[in-house]
Structures are given as structure tokens and as C-alpha cells.
Scaffold this active site. Sequence first.
Site, mmCIF file in Angstrom:
data_model
loop_
_atom_site.group_PDB
_atom_site.id
_atom_site.type_symbol
_atom_site.label_atom_id
_atom_site.label_comp_id
_atom_site.label_asym_id
_atom_site.label_seq_id
_atom_site.Cartn_x
_atom_site.Cartn_y
_atom_site.Cartn_z
ATOM 1 C CD GLU A 1 47.634 -111.547 3.731
ATOM 2 O OE1 GLU A 1 46.688 -110.684 3.671
ATOM 3 O OE2 GLU A 1 47.513 -112.828 3.855
ATOM 4 C CG ASP B 1 42.560 -112.445 -1.012
ATOM 5 O OD1 ASP B 1 42.680 -111.994 0.125
ATOM 6 O OD2 ASP B 1 43.496 -112.901 -1.458
ATOM 7 C CG HIS C 1 46.272 -108.825 0.197
ATOM 8 N ND1 HIS C 1 45.621 -108.738 -0.764
ATOM 9 C CD2 HIS C 1 46.350 -110.250 0.340
ATOM 10 C CE1 HIS C 1 44.672 -109.756 -1.118
ATOM 11 N NE2 HIS C 1 45.447 -110.831 -0.378
ATOM 12 C CG HIS D 1 48.694 -114.024 -1.529
ATOM 13 N ND1 HIS D 1 47.640 -114.461 -2.504
ATOM 14 C CD2 HIS D 1 47.655 -113.498 -0.695
ATOM 15 C CE1 HIS D 1 46.606 -114.237 -2.409
ATOM 16 N NE2 HIS D 1 46.456 -113.493 -1.182
HETATM 17 ZN ZN LIG Z 1 45.024 -112.722 -0.107
#
Ligand SMILES: [Zn+2]
Length: 140
Positions: free
Chosen positions: A25, A83, A70, A72
Site C-alpha cells: 500500500e 479508512d 492511499h 488499495h
Molecule cells: Zn484503505
Amino acid sequence: MAVKKIASDTLDFILESCRSSHPHEFGALLEADGDVITHIIYLPGTDATTQSVSINTWMLPNMRHAGTVHSHPSGIARPSGQDLIFFQTGEVNIIVGSPYTRKSWNAFDRGGNKIQIEIVDYEFQDEGLLDEDLMGEDDG
Ligand SMILES: [Zn+2]
């Protein structure tokens, strides 16, 4: 001023960073100039070897930022329960799903509601600007 746009170069840089981090990630903070997201703040020390490390770094207190971004790696560009908790720190929160293209990201507000962010051309100031300011010169 509400953030409603992202510079196309910045978005491309984000997508590239997500690609390089895959299958891990990628996480960073967003910086805006007016209503345009122009920079990302990569957090040094972010350990991309686990799925959840970015959460700890995003809890850094009092860092001024417009939002978060961010990736996924699973490909699902929707916020998880975790999140939604750290979305509360930023006005705009971007999730980029694999395969990290301009069609595989979504933006959300603090409440996790999907919002529209327009991709715009943005003229970045050159790196010498700060020095010129210090010398009191202005070339217009
Ligand atoms: Zn996430």
C-alpha cells in the site's frame, strides 16, 4: 477554500507512486494550493511492508494537510472502516485502486461520501522562486 481539483501532474505522480509500491500500500498526505491539490507529502519512515502501516503515520498530530491519499492493491477504490476513521483528518481523501490508472481512483470527503475532483492543468512554480523572493526581485 474547498478543494475541488487536482493537478494532472500530481495525479500522475500519485498513480506512479502507487504502481511502484504495488503489491504494498502507498500512503501520503495531500497539499493544496487554493482549491487545487498540487503536492503530496510522502511520509518518511512509512513502512510499506504491511497493509496497515500508513494508518500510524497518518495519526501524526497537527500536520497541516488538505487530505490523504492511499492505494488499495486489492483494486477496490472504496474506503474500509479504518479508512473512514482517518478520513476525518483531511478534507479530501483519495483512494487509488489497482491498476492505478486515471479511471481507478475515487475521492471522498471526511464523512466517506464520494466527491468529484476535477483534473486540471496546473502551472508549477519553478524551484528558483523562493530565492527570488528572498532577494526581493519579481520578474512578473
Ligand atoms: Zn484503505
